[in-house]
Design a protein around this motif. Sequence first.
Motif, mmCIF file in Angstrom:
data_model
loop_
_atom_site.group_PDB
_atom_site.id
_atom_site.type_symbol
_atom_site.label_atom_id
_atom_site.label_comp_id
_atom_site.label_asym_id
_atom_site.label_seq_id
_atom_site.Cartn_x
_atom_site.Cartn_y
_atom_site.Cartn_z
ATOM 1 N N VAL A 24 28.334 11.123 -17.764
ATOM 2 C CA VAL A 24 27.146 11.264 -19.271
ATOM 3 C C VAL A 24 28.029 10.684 -19.880
ATOM 4 C CG1 VAL A 24 26.593 12.973 -20.668
ATOM 5 C CG2 VAL A 24 26.451 13.690 -18.251
ATOM 6 N N ASN A 25 27.834 9.585 -21.239
ATOM 7 C CA ASN A 25 28.626 8.618 -21.624
ATOM 8 C C ASN A 25 28.018 8.319 -22.599
ATOM 9 O OD1 ASN A 25 30.392 6.937 -23.236
ATOM 10 N ND2 ASN A 25 31.781 7.209 -21.806
ATOM 11 N N LEU A 26 27.760 8.496 -24.048
ATOM 12 C CA LEU A 26 26.863 7.747 -24.884
ATOM 13 C C LEU A 26 27.794 6.922 -26.161
ATOM 14 C CD1 LEU A 26 25.009 11.339 -26.993
ATOM 15 C CD2 LEU A 26 24.788 9.867 -24.988
ATOM 16 N N ILE A 27 28.375 6.541 -25.138
ATOM 17 C CA ILE A 27 28.882 5.042 -25.778
ATOM 18 C C ILE A 27 29.318 4.405 -25.117
ATOM 19 C CG2 ILE A 27 31.750 4.397 -26.803
ATOM 20 C CD1 ILE A 27 31.735 7.181 -27.692
ATOM 21 N N LYS A 28 29.367 4.247 -23.461
ATOM 22 C CA LYS A 28 29.154 2.958 -22.838
ATOM 23 C C LYS A 28 27.684 2.379 -22.528
ATOM 24 C CE LYS A 28 32.695 4.809 -20.137
ATOM 25 N NZ LYS A 28 32.828 4.994 -18.544
ATOM 26 N N SER A 29 27.309 1.425 -22.045
ATOM 27 C CA SER A 29 26.548 0.019 -22.085
ATOM 28 C C SER A 29 25.491 0.582 -20.922
ATOM 29 C CB SER A 29 27.126 -1.249 -21.886
ATOM 30 O OG SER A 29 27.558 -1.600 -20.646
ATOM 31 N N LEU A 33 27.445 2.096 -16.663
ATOM 32 C CA LEU A 33 26.412 3.300 -16.312
ATOM 33 C C LEU A 33 25.545 3.453 -15.130
ATOM 34 C CD1 LEU A 33 25.868 5.125 -20.064
ATOM 35 C CD2 LEU A 33 27.638 5.571 -17.887
ATOM 36 N N ARG A 34 25.207 1.838 -15.011
ATOM 37 C CA ARG A 34 23.987 2.202 -13.746
ATOM 38 C C ARG A 34 24.445 2.992 -12.569
ATOM 39 N NH1 ARG A 34 22.869 -2.262 -10.066
ATOM 40 N NH2 ARG A 34 21.116 -2.551 -9.550
ATOM 41 N N SER A 35 25.897 1.891 -12.268
ATOM 42 C CA SER A 35 26.505 1.895 -10.434
ATOM 43 C C SER A 35 25.897 3.580 -10.108
ATOM 44 C CB SER A 35 27.810 1.912 -10.177
ATOM 45 O OG SER A 35 28.548 1.955 -9.124
ATOM 46 N N THR A 36 26.695 4.382 -11.171
ATOM 47 C CA THR A 36 26.784 5.801 -11.094
ATOM 48 C C THR A 36 25.229 6.242 -11.474
ATOM 49 O OG1 THR A 36 29.082 6.056 -11.629
ATOM 50 C CG2 THR A 36 27.918 8.178 -11.999
ATOM 51 N N ASN A 37 25.048 6.272 -12.001
ATOM 52 C CA ASN A 37 23.341 7.098 -12.774
ATOM 53 C C ASN A 37 21.857 6.335 -11.810
ATOM 54 O OD1 ASN A 37 25.149 8.524 -14.151
ATOM 55 N ND2 ASN A 37 24.560 7.500 -16.224
ATOM 56 N N VAL A 38 22.113 5.056 -11.773
ATOM 57 C CA VAL A 38 21.152 4.601 -11.440
ATOM 58 C C VAL A 38 21.014 4.186 -9.816
ATOM 59 C CG1 VAL A 38 19.159 2.298 -11.653
ATOM 60 C CG2 VAL A 38 20.467 3.422 -12.930
ATOM 61 N N VAL A 39 22.218 3.596 -9.420
ATOM 62 C CA VAL A 39 22.676 3.112 -7.803
ATOM 63 C C VAL A 39 22.901 4.695 -6.890
ATOM 64 C CG1 VAL A 39 23.877 1.827 -5.945
ATOM 65 C CG2 VAL A 39 23.204 1.093 -8.342
ATOM 66 N N GLY A 40 23.106 5.642 -7.732
ATOM 67 C CA GLY A 40 23.967 6.598 -6.604
ATOM 68 C C GLY A 40 22.595 7.504 -6.903
ATOM 69 N N THR A 41 20.558 7.601 -7.970
ATOM 70 C CA THR A 41 20.560 7.955 -7.653
ATOM 71 C C THR A 41 18.961 7.816 -6.564
ATOM 72 O OG1 THR A 41 20.084 8.493 -10.049
ATOM 73 C CG2 THR A 41 18.193 9.296 -8.715
ATOM 74 N N LYS A 42 19.393 6.283 -6.708
ATOM 75 C CA LYS A 42 18.923 5.011 -5.091
ATOM 76 C C LYS A 42 19.553 5.869 -4.032
ATOM 77 C CE LYS A 42 17.743 0.796 -3.741
ATOM 78 N NZ LYS A 42 18.234 -0.303 -3.379
ATOM 79 N N GLU A 43 21.075 5.632 -3.923
ATOM 80 C CA GLU A 43 21.038 5.935 -2.143
ATOM 81 C C GLU A 43 20.802 7.415 -2.246
ATOM 82 O OE1 GLU A 43 23.037 4.723 -0.349
ATOM 83 O OE2 GLU A 43 22.798 2.826 -1.693
ATOM 84 N N VAL A 44 20.562 8.537 -3.553
ATOM 85 C CA VAL A 44 19.933 9.894 -3.019
ATOM 86 C C VAL A 44 18.592 9.989 -2.847
ATOM 87 C CG1 VAL A 44 19.148 12.282 -4.097
ATOM 88 C CG2 VAL A 44 21.143 11.108 -4.797
ATOM 89 N N TYR A 98 23.198 5.154 -21.554
ATOM 90 C CA TYR A 98 23.077 6.537 -20.703
ATOM 91 C C TYR A 98 21.858 7.069 -20.898
ATOM 92 C CZ TYR A 98 22.881 11.868 -19.411
ATOM 93 O OH TYR A 98 22.824 13.089 -19.138
ATOM 94 N N GLY A 99 21.028 7.150 -21.869
ATOM 95 C CA GLY A 99 19.515 7.284 -21.859
ATOM 96 C C GLY A 99 18.533 5.903 -21.445
ATOM 97 N N GLN A 100 19.382 5.340 -21.219
ATOM 98 C CA GLN A 100 18.750 3.708 -20.227
ATOM 99 C C GLN A 100 18.838 4.119 -19.024
ATOM 100 O OE1 GLN A 100 20.892 0.994 -22.424
ATOM 101 N NE2 GLN A 100 19.345 0.350 -24.312
ATOM 102 N N SER A 101 19.571 4.654 -18.580
ATOM 103 C CA SER A 101 20.864 4.579 -17.157
ATOM 104 C C SER A 101 19.380 5.719 -16.379
ATOM 105 C CB SER A 101 22.241 4.444 -16.651
ATOM 106 O OG SER A 101 22.309 5.744 -17.425
ATOM 107 N N LYS A 102 19.387 7.003 -17.470
ATOM 108 C CA LYS A 102 18.707 8.150 -17.191
ATOM 109 C C LYS A 102 16.588 8.077 -16.446
ATOM 110 C CE LYS A 102 20.363 11.619 -16.012
ATOM 111 N NZ LYS A 102 20.453 12.225 -14.519
#
Length: 291
Positions: A24-29, A33-44, A98-102
């Motif tokens: 959760v970070n509202l400053i990062k691009s 955040l893609r690896s944790t928030n998007v790829v991580g969800t794909k793995e789940v 963050y919003g984009q990745s979620k």
Amino acid sequence: NLSEEQYHFLGEEIDSVIHSAAEVNLIKSYQDLRSTNVVGTKEVLQFSLSSADQNPKAVHFISTNGIFPTSQNSTALSSDSPEDQDISDFWKMLEDGYGQSKWVAERMCASLMEKGLPISILRCGNMGPSSESFAWNLSDFIFLALVACLSMESVPDASSKWKIDMTPVDFAARAIVHCTIADPSKSIGDVLHVQNPKTAIEFEKLLHWIKSANDKTFEKVSTCKFKQRLELRIQGSDLIAKAHAGFDSIDHFLGSCVNFGGKKLQGCLAGTGIHCPSIDGEFVGILKFDC
């Protein structure tokens, strides 16, 4: 870092997953955040399909109301942003990574849910302090904004437009446990908003409650002067340093608060005794700030 044997063992033994892991970070691009928030969800999601008997595991995806555009793009929003609002075009209006990745992660879940897989999406609002221990996330924007104001006994003029979406974290935890473990049938195949059902609170009202409880006064100054005062206090205070570094984001998000409908969640919780505590003068007066 699981071995293949461990992965398959868990795949056979686990029948549901609550996926709440995210950065959760509202400053990062988005790319950061893609690896944790998007790829991580794909793995789940892939893991949910890993059992030999081909019966998919239930996945309860903990999302965020950050997948909605801010009120500055309010033409895209319904008046109360209900749980079933079409979000398919929201990516065009999302400004933070963050919003984009979620949003991307949520759309992956929704795509499989539409195909009949046992998935639920639970969008959390901004987590506030516990109504029992009053512990608070020390990196929360609202907490940092209050610490900054209290430490300098001043408030930026921009705060007159700030509104607070604050959901006690213990209420959110109880609601999620009920909807994913105690009675998952009410959430599977649906989207729920896990947040305070009350209208957002004006930041100035929050300060008034704190002023009454702590015998404080606040000088209203220009936003530019407020930021200059913050900069002078960075040394020796990690909290002030965080508030200073994130002030522009704080100003943007608190100044563009959106109300979110939560009728489906309230229906799921009916008769359970799980209720969201009121955020009022009594609640706020108990909060402690080390500044």
